[in-house]
Structure formats: structure tokens, C-alpha cells
Scaffold this motif. Structure first.
Motif, PDB file in Angstrom:
ATOM      1  N   LEU A 155       0.817  -1.215   0.000  1.00 12.63           N
ATOM      2  CA  LEU A 155       0.000   0.000   0.000  1.00 12.63           C
ATOM      3  C   LEU A 155       0.849   1.263   0.000  1.00 12.63           C
ATOM      4  CD1 LEU A 155      -2.804  -1.030   2.537  1.00 12.63           C
ATOM      5  CD2 LEU A 155      -2.807  -1.228   0.031  1.00 12.63           C
ATOM      6  N   GLY A 156       2.129   1.133   0.323  1.00 16.33           N
ATOM      7  CA  GLY A 156       3.018   2.279   0.327  1.00 16.33           C
ATOM      8  C   GLY A 156       2.759   3.226   1.487  1.00 16.33           C
ATOM      9  N   ALA A 157       3.287   4.435   1.367  1.00 17.96           N
ATOM     10  CA  ALA A 157       3.126   5.440   2.415  1.00 17.96           C
ATOM     11  C   ALA A 157       1.767   6.103   2.303  1.00 17.96           C
ATOM     12  CB  ALA A 157       4.229   6.480   2.325  1.00 17.96           C
ATOM     13  N   GLY A 158       1.323   6.664   3.430  1.00 15.91           N
ATOM     14  CA  GLY A 158       0.045   7.360   3.460  1.00 15.91           C
ATOM     15  C   GLY A 158      -0.895   6.758   4.487  1.00 15.91           C
ATOM     16  N   PRO A 159      -2.040   7.382   4.677  1.00 15.29           N
ATOM     17  CA  PRO A 159      -2.994   6.889   5.674  1.00 15.29           C
ATOM     18  C   PRO A 159      -3.717   5.630   5.205  1.00 15.29           C
ATOM     19  CG  PRO A 159      -3.869   8.808   4.557  1.00 15.29           C
ATOM     20  CD  PRO A 159      -2.463   8.640   4.071  1.00 15.29           C
ATOM     21  N   GLY A 160      -4.292   4.929   6.168  1.00  7.87           N
ATOM     22  CA  GLY A 160      -5.009   3.698   5.846  1.00  7.87           C
ATOM     23  C   GLY A 160      -6.159   3.441   6.799  1.00  7.87           C
ATOM     24  N   ILE A 161      -6.894   2.379   6.505  1.00 14.04           N
ATOM     25  CA  ILE A 161      -8.057   1.966   7.291  1.00 14.04           C
ATOM     26  C   ILE A 161      -7.871   0.517   7.709  1.00 14.04           C
ATOM     27  CG2 ILE A 161     -10.554   1.525   7.226  1.00 14.04           C
ATOM     28  CD1 ILE A 161      -9.930   4.455   7.213  1.00 14.04           C
ATOM     29  N   VAL A 162      -8.257   0.225   8.945  1.00 14.64           N
ATOM     30  CA  VAL A 162      -8.215  -1.133   9.489  1.00 14.64           C
ATOM     31  C   VAL A 162      -9.635  -1.676   9.583  1.00 14.64           C
ATOM     32  CG1 VAL A 162      -7.692  -2.498  11.562  1.00 14.64           C
ATOM     33  CG2 VAL A 162      -6.090  -0.727  10.793  1.00 14.64           C
ATOM     34  N   LYS A 163      -9.844  -2.910   9.142  1.00 17.78           N
ATOM     35  CA  LYS A 163     -11.143  -3.563   9.266  1.00 17.78           C
ATOM     36  C   LYS A 163     -10.943  -5.070   9.220  1.00 17.78           C
ATOM     37  CE  LYS A 163     -14.000  -3.344   5.703  1.00 17.78           C
ATOM     38  NZ  LYS A 163     -14.201  -4.765   5.356  1.00 17.78           N
ATOM     39  N   ASP A 164     -12.016  -5.823   9.405  1.00 18.18           N
ATOM     40  CA  ASP A 164     -11.931  -7.255   9.150  1.00 18.18           C
ATOM     41  C   ASP A 164     -12.564  -7.530   7.789  1.00 18.18           C
ATOM     42  OD1 ASP A 164     -14.721  -7.406   9.569  1.00 18.18           O
ATOM     43  OD2 ASP A 164     -14.541  -8.224  11.589  1.00 18.18           O
ATOM     44  N   PHE A 165     -12.882  -8.773   7.466  1.00 15.18           N
ATOM     45  CA  PHE A 165     -13.386  -9.105   6.138  1.00 15.18           C
ATOM     46  C   PHE A 165     -14.780  -8.523   5.883  1.00 15.18           C
ATOM     47  CE2 PHE A 165     -10.788 -13.226   5.168  1.00 15.18           C
ATOM     48  CZ  PHE A 165      -9.613 -12.524   5.358  1.00 15.18           C
ATOM     49  N   VAL A 166     -15.456  -8.054   6.948  1.00 17.61           N
ATOM     50  CA  VAL A 166     -16.827  -7.569   6.799  1.00 17.61           C
ATOM     51  C   VAL A 166     -17.004  -6.149   7.323  1.00 17.61           C
ATOM     52  CG1 VAL A 166     -19.245  -7.971   7.441  1.00 17.61           C
ATOM     53  CG2 VAL A 166     -17.752  -9.913   6.898  1.00 17.61           C
ATOM     54  N   LYS A 167     -16.453  -5.846   8.488  1.00 13.29           N
ATOM     55  CA  LYS A 167     -16.770  -4.574   9.149  1.00 13.29           C
ATOM     56  C   LYS A 167     -15.529  -3.864   9.664  1.00 13.29           C
ATOM     57  CE  LYS A 167     -21.558  -4.835  10.643  1.00 13.29           C
ATOM     58  NZ  LYS A 167     -21.894  -3.546  10.010  1.00 13.29           N
TER      59      LYS A 167
END
Length: 287
Positions: free
Chosen positions: A138-150
Motif C-alpha cells: 500500500l506504500g506510504a500514506g494513511p489507511g483503514i483497518v477492518k476485518d473481512f466484513v466490518k
């Protein structure tokens, strides 16, 4: 034989539809579709006989409309209905493809934020080194954490948003907190997504039946906002997914492009408060 609808029953009075879905059941009946009741709690507890006690044997194919269930429990439901001479029009394989991000990602890769994932058991998040390797594409920068559904978007800073994916200590802390909050409800494993900035105005939820968009509603989290998304690029992806009843949540990115935020199985996708689903149930009944 006309396909019926399998709704969740009221946990306090099994002979009635769960109040959350009572209006939908009435709309299904108005379209001439049979309605049966499923005890969702009994199904999740492993008692399929009790769960399906109000489903007549040999009563035909069904579409489920109710609360989410893990893919494994959906497979159990499919098998139990088959043993009763019934069927689900959405197979367990199709449910998993639409319900879990790894299942739908390939078809929507050009339309949705870049994502990586790893299968994990509840309570066992990857360590910092494994997370660094996972996040690297994904490289540098912000991201989001989740599971396979939520995700845990209501705990945005604590267990969802990662300001910088290359800050491995911060990433590990947020993932660990996410796993702690999800606990046994963790679905499938961990997903990391690149963060994309969207304009204010909420998301649109588009309901697709056999690859055709039949209804656009607001997202349940923002029922006061109803964007009008462009669907030209989305339709081929929905058709390629080859699931009979799905939803796509779309938001307008700051650069003016409509993006698919989430795909879901239509059987367990929520309608926003006050939405008129007449067209949806008419389309499902006709299909």
C-alpha cells in the motif's frame, strides 16, 4: 414455484417477524411472495432444527432477509434448508463472495481503495513485523483497518484510521485495539485499505438484482443524504461478481470520481430509516 423470503423472527415472540424487518415482510407479501421465519439466535447457537421449525418442508426456494451471519453459519443454513427440501437462491459461495472483502475485491479493484488482507483468528493480530510486510504494497500514506466484513469506524482514531501506514508502531497499536474490540466477532481476518478522501454528503447504497440496479437509497448511517452516483463503471464489476443480490456503497472522492466503498450481500444489507423498498421487493419477486 414463486421464491419466498426467509425473515428473522422476533426473539421475544417467535411467531412474528422481527420488528426491524416487519415492514419488509409486509412488502414481500404484497408482491405475492411467501414468507417464512428463521430463528436467527437458534441458528447461531447451532440448533438448526429450532431455527427452521417454522419453515415448511418442501416449501421451495428462499431469499434470506435478516441479520448478518458468518459465512460458516450461512453454509449451515443452506445445508439445513436443502435437507428440508428447500433452497437458498444465494448459495453459500455467492454469499461469501459478496459479503467478505477478499471475495469481491478482484472484480472491483479498479473502483475501490487498494487493499491487502490476511486470515487471522479472533484475538491473534499479526505482530508488528508481519503487519509491516502486509502493509508494504500500500506504500506510504494513511489507511483503514477492518476485518473481512466490518470496520470500527465509530472508534475512528482508536481502532480504524491509521494516519501513516509506514508508522509500524502506530499501525500495530491500532490493529491490536481493533482485534480487542472485535473479540470473537472478528470476521475472517484483517484487512488494510488505503485511505481515500471523500466529499461530504454521505454514501449511496445501490441495490442490484441479477446485475441490474433496481434501487438507490441513502446509507443507513446517513439517511438524510442521498447522493446520485454514476454507475456506468460499476455495473460490469457487479455482473462479473455473478452474485444474484448485492449492494454497493458508493462515495464521491474529492477528485470527482465515484468510488465503491463496500460491497455486500443484499440479503443482509440494511435499508436506511424511511426508505421505500417497494421497487426492490417487486424486482426480487419478479426475478
Amino acid at each position: 414455484m414463486t421464491a419466498g423470503f426467509l425473515f428473522c423472527s422476533d426473539p421475544l415472540r417467535a411467531s412474528r417477524t422481527d420488528p426491524v424487518f416487519a415492514g419488509e415482510a409486509a412488502q414481500a407479501r404484497a408482491c405475492g411472495a411467501p414468507v417464512a421465519l428463521l430463528d436467527h439466535d437458534a441458528l447461531l447457537a447451532g440448533d438448526t432444527e429450532a431455527a427452521l421449525s417454522r419453515v415448511v418442508r418442501g416449501s421451495g426456494p428462499y431469499r434470506y432477509r435478516g441479520w448478518m451471519m458468518p459465512s460458516a453459519e450461512y453454509e449451515t443454513l443452506e445445508r439445513a434448508l436443502r435437507e428440508r427440501g428447500c433452497a437458498l437462491l444465494t448459495t453459500a459461495g455467492a454469499y461469501r463472495r459478496a459479503h467478505e472483502l477478499p471475495g469481491w475485491y478482484e472484480e472491483f479493484a479498479a473502483l475501490t481503495p487498494a487493499s491487502v488482507w490476511a486470515s487471522c483468528a479472533p484475538g491473534t493480530p499479526p505482530d508488528a513485523a508481519a503487519l509491516a510486510l502486509l502493509a508494504a504494497p500500500l506504500g506510504a500514506g494513511p489507511g483503514i483497518v477492518k476485518d473481512f466484513v466490518k470496520s470500527r469506524k465509530h472508534e475512528w482514531d482508536e481502532a480504524c484510521f491509521v494516519p501513516e501506514l509506514t508508522d509500524h508502531a502506530r499501525l500495530s497499536a491500532i490493529v491490536s485495539r481493533f482485534f480487542a474490540l472485535q473479540d470473537d466477532s472478528l470476521a475472517g481476518g484483517l484487512v488494510l485499505r488505503a485511505y481515500e478522501p471523500f466529499v461530504a454528503g454521505g454514501e449511496a447504497r445501490v441495490w442490484w438484482v441479477d446485475g441490474t440496479p433496481v434501487l438507490t437509497t441513502a446509507h443507513p448511517d446517513s439517511p438524510e443524504h442521498l447522493p446520485e452516483p454514476e454507475l456506468g463503471a460499476v455495473r460490469p464489476a457487479v455482473e462479473a461478481l455473478a452474485c444474484p443480490f448485492v449492494t454497493t456503497d458508493l462515495a464521491l472522492r474529492e477528485d470527482g470520481r465515484w468510488r465503491v466503498v463496500e460491497v455486500g450481500d443484499g440479503q443482509v444489507s440494511g435499508l436506511p430509516a424511511g426508505a421505500d423498498a417497494t421497487e426492490l421487493f417487486a424486482a426480487l419477486a419478479d426475478a
